[in-house]
Design an enzyme around this catalytic site. Sequence first.
Site, PDB file in Angstrom:
ATOM      1  N   THR A 292       1.177  -1.863  -0.073  1.00  0.00           N
ATOM      2  CA  THR A 292       0.246   0.202  -0.094  1.00  0.00           C
ATOM      3  C   THR A 292       0.084   1.575   0.079  1.00  0.00           C
ATOM      4  O   THR A 292       0.569   2.230  -1.062  1.00  0.00           O
ATOM      5  CB  THR A 292      -0.896   0.424   1.416  1.00  0.00           C
ATOM      6  OG1 THR A 292      -1.513  -0.761   1.623  1.00  0.00           O
ATOM      7  CG2 THR A 292      -1.673   1.293   1.010  1.00  0.00           C
ATOM      8  N   VAL A 293       1.597   1.748   0.886  1.00  0.00           N
ATOM      9  CA  VAL A 293       2.894   2.212   0.997  1.00  0.00           C
ATOM     10  C   VAL A 293       4.014   2.598  -0.134  1.00  0.00           C
ATOM     11  O   VAL A 293       3.862   3.494  -0.674  1.00  0.00           O
ATOM     12  CB  VAL A 293       3.674   2.458   2.248  1.00  0.00           C
ATOM     13  CG1 VAL A 293       4.402   3.553   2.075  1.00  0.00           C
ATOM     14  CG2 VAL A 293       2.788   2.379   3.546  1.00  0.00           C
TER      15      VAL A 293
ATOM     16  N   LYS B 239       9.370   1.762  12.065  1.00  0.00           N
ATOM     17  CA  LYS B 239       8.779   2.040  13.379  1.00  0.00           C
ATOM     18  C   LYS B 239       9.810   1.089  14.014  1.00  0.00           C
ATOM     19  O   LYS B 239      10.754   1.412  15.094  1.00  0.00           O
ATOM     20  CB  LYS B 239       7.338   1.832  13.654  1.00  0.00           C
ATOM     21  CG  LYS B 239       6.401   1.057  13.353  1.00  0.00           C
ATOM     22  CD  LYS B 239       5.775   1.319  14.350  1.00  0.00           C
ATOM     23  CE  LYS B 239       4.256  -0.313  13.957  1.00  0.00           C
ATOM     24  NZ  LYS B 239       4.414   0.068  12.894  1.00  0.00           N
TER      25      LYS B 239
ATOM     26  N   GLY C 298       3.059   8.940  10.600  1.00  0.00           N
ATOM     27  CA  GLY C 298       2.389   8.886   9.021  1.00  0.00           C
ATOM     28  C   GLY C 298       2.528   9.902   8.748  1.00  0.00           C
ATOM     29  O   GLY C 298       4.455  10.253   8.695  1.00  0.00           O
TER      30      GLY C 298
ATOM     31  N   GLU D  18      -5.280  -5.663  11.682  1.00  0.00           N
ATOM     32  CA  GLU D  18      -4.933  -6.702  11.153  1.00  0.00           C
ATOM     33  C   GLU D  18      -5.715  -8.053  12.346  1.00  0.00           C
ATOM     34  O   GLU D  18      -6.461  -8.091  12.561  1.00  0.00           O
ATOM     35  CB  GLU D  18      -3.150  -6.931  11.821  1.00  0.00           C
ATOM     36  CG  GLU D  18      -2.294  -6.057  11.830  1.00  0.00           C
ATOM     37  CD  GLU D  18      -2.201  -5.740   9.742  1.00  0.00           C
ATOM     38  OE1 GLU D  18      -2.036  -6.737   9.065  1.00  0.00           O
ATOM     39  OE2 GLU D  18      -1.766  -4.997   9.310  1.00  0.00           O
TER      40      GLU D  18
ATOM     41  N   ASP E 152       3.109  -1.160  19.224  1.00  0.00           N
ATOM     42  CA  ASP E 152       3.549  -0.633  17.927  1.00  0.00           C
ATOM     43  C   ASP E 152       3.169   0.503  18.747  1.00  0.00           C
ATOM     44  O   ASP E 152       4.026   1.366  18.203  1.00  0.00           O
ATOM     45  CB  ASP E 152       1.711  -0.684  16.960  1.00  0.00           C
ATOM     46  CG  ASP E 152       2.256   0.328  16.043  1.00  0.00           C
ATOM     47  OD1 ASP E 152       2.519   0.459  14.996  1.00  0.00           O
ATOM     48  OD2 ASP E 152       1.382   2.075  16.268  1.00  0.00           O
TER      49      ASP E 152
ATOM     50  N   LYS F  80       7.369   3.923  18.747  1.00  0.00           N
ATOM     51  CA  LYS F  80       7.339   4.942  18.308  1.00  0.00           C
ATOM     52  C   LYS F  80       6.918   6.288  19.146  1.00  0.00           C
ATOM     53  O   LYS F  80       8.104   6.419  19.009  1.00  0.00           O
ATOM     54  CB  LYS F  80       5.564   5.244  17.601  1.00  0.00           C
ATOM     55  CG  LYS F  80       4.682   4.541  16.459  1.00  0.00           C
ATOM     56  CD  LYS F  80       3.646   4.711  16.309  1.00  0.00           C
ATOM     57  CE  LYS F  80       3.534   4.103  14.918  1.00  0.00           C
ATOM     58  NZ  LYS F  80       1.309   4.131  14.317  1.00  0.00           N
TER      59      LYS F  80
ATOM     60  N   GLY G   4      -2.202   4.727   6.595  1.00  0.00           N
ATOM     61  CA  GLY G   4      -3.323   4.923   5.154  1.00  0.00           C
ATOM     62  C   GLY G   4      -1.809   5.152   4.193  1.00  0.00           C
ATOM     63  O   GLY G   4      -0.608   5.700   4.181  1.00  0.00           O
TER      64      GLY G   4
END
Length: 440
Positions: free
Chosen positions: A25-26, A115, A144, A200, A211, A215, A312
């Site tokens: 996607t990225v 990350k 993001g 997920e 997660d 970060k 996204g």
Amino acid sequence: MSTANPKANRPENKIWKVALAGFGTVGRSVAKILVERTNVARGGAPVRLTHICNRNVARKKVDWLPPDVVWTENIDDILSSDADILVEVIGGLHPTEDWVRRALASGKSVVTANKQLIAHCGPELASLARQMNAHLEFGASVAGGVPVISGLHQGLAGDELFKIHGILNGTCNYILTQIESNGVPFTTALREAQKLGFAEADPTEDIDGLDARAKLAILIRAGLHCNVAADSIVARSISLIDAIDFEYANQLGCTIRQIARAQLKADTLFASVQPSLVQLSSPLARVEGSQNLVMATGTYGGETVFGGHGAGGHPTAVAVVSDILAIAHAKQSGSNRPGDNAENPQPLEKTPILTADFTTRHYLRFMVKDRPGIIASLAAILATSGINIDAVLQKPGCSKSPLPFLITLDECKASLVDQALKQIDSLEFMVQHCLHMPIL
């Protein structure tokens, strides 16, 4: 006296070649931006996508990329190429750590959105980049498309930051706002997040705070100049939160969000990731869906807020391409130092004592088999621990099997509450573990 012109050796007409590892996607969004904005780089430093590495490239190939882009399934084809910049958007530590180390060791600069890689290996990779006169940029690794890393390194460089807190995981924020808005159970909100692609199939990294703590470790290094291992930061799950908690929180003038926070006091760093009550007047309370928000507090500048889409393809790709352009511009202008996002230009000065023992008010929500004497039993244990009760709330008409009710506590250390809860959770009338959240 030398008459050499320092600009003479600058590659002012060079096109900087970019190799992309990962075409999900990225990666697709990064490629699309690079193709559509080929010659629009700031400072007159054009960049061009030359290589793409991904599994099953036959299925991944698209017709909107230039025909001269090299597709490969072998990372060695990229590492041995003349690409100037490797963009890593695969994620995880293996094999990406090895790829990034090899790229930097060969003199290539690296842009990553990873990350976990930066949280666990950032200082070492930054040191390697400096040794090889290369650049390591990771603006997309936190929040993001929100430029929080560059903001900490550049915009707030003149301040002395001592506190960073915020909402760093869009999946958790989406789940919590669904529970809040629709009154659904946690499991229903999670299934909806998975159905829409926000969560997920295995959501453990998100809902258990793993997660967000990766970060947070990056932000601690970038803003507070402290070296902290992500795994040593306390993280607690949002899975016990139910619709009744939002009702109780609202009565307290609050809502509930997963908050990552760090505060430096002398040689002690307080840090944690956990669901927390935040005041309805706080910017944190107004963050909905999958958005992210980071608040940095400094000695001189006070509080600065960074917010926007934290996930996204397009928002993350914007941060990645911004880092690519920053590297190209730095090299074009003859700058030999690492980029502004490459950890900190100065060495990390502090390895503080790390603790999650914040002093704050506390929210305790119990699920019990109703019977006389429950409040007295709880109050006795809390009193023995030196903890003072602020209020007791019970929603009228609630089912008594099990019965949910709330106790709020006056300010005290989190460790005192945790000790008391070890005794409380073993009591015969407890149906499930007490939900314990700080009230910020």
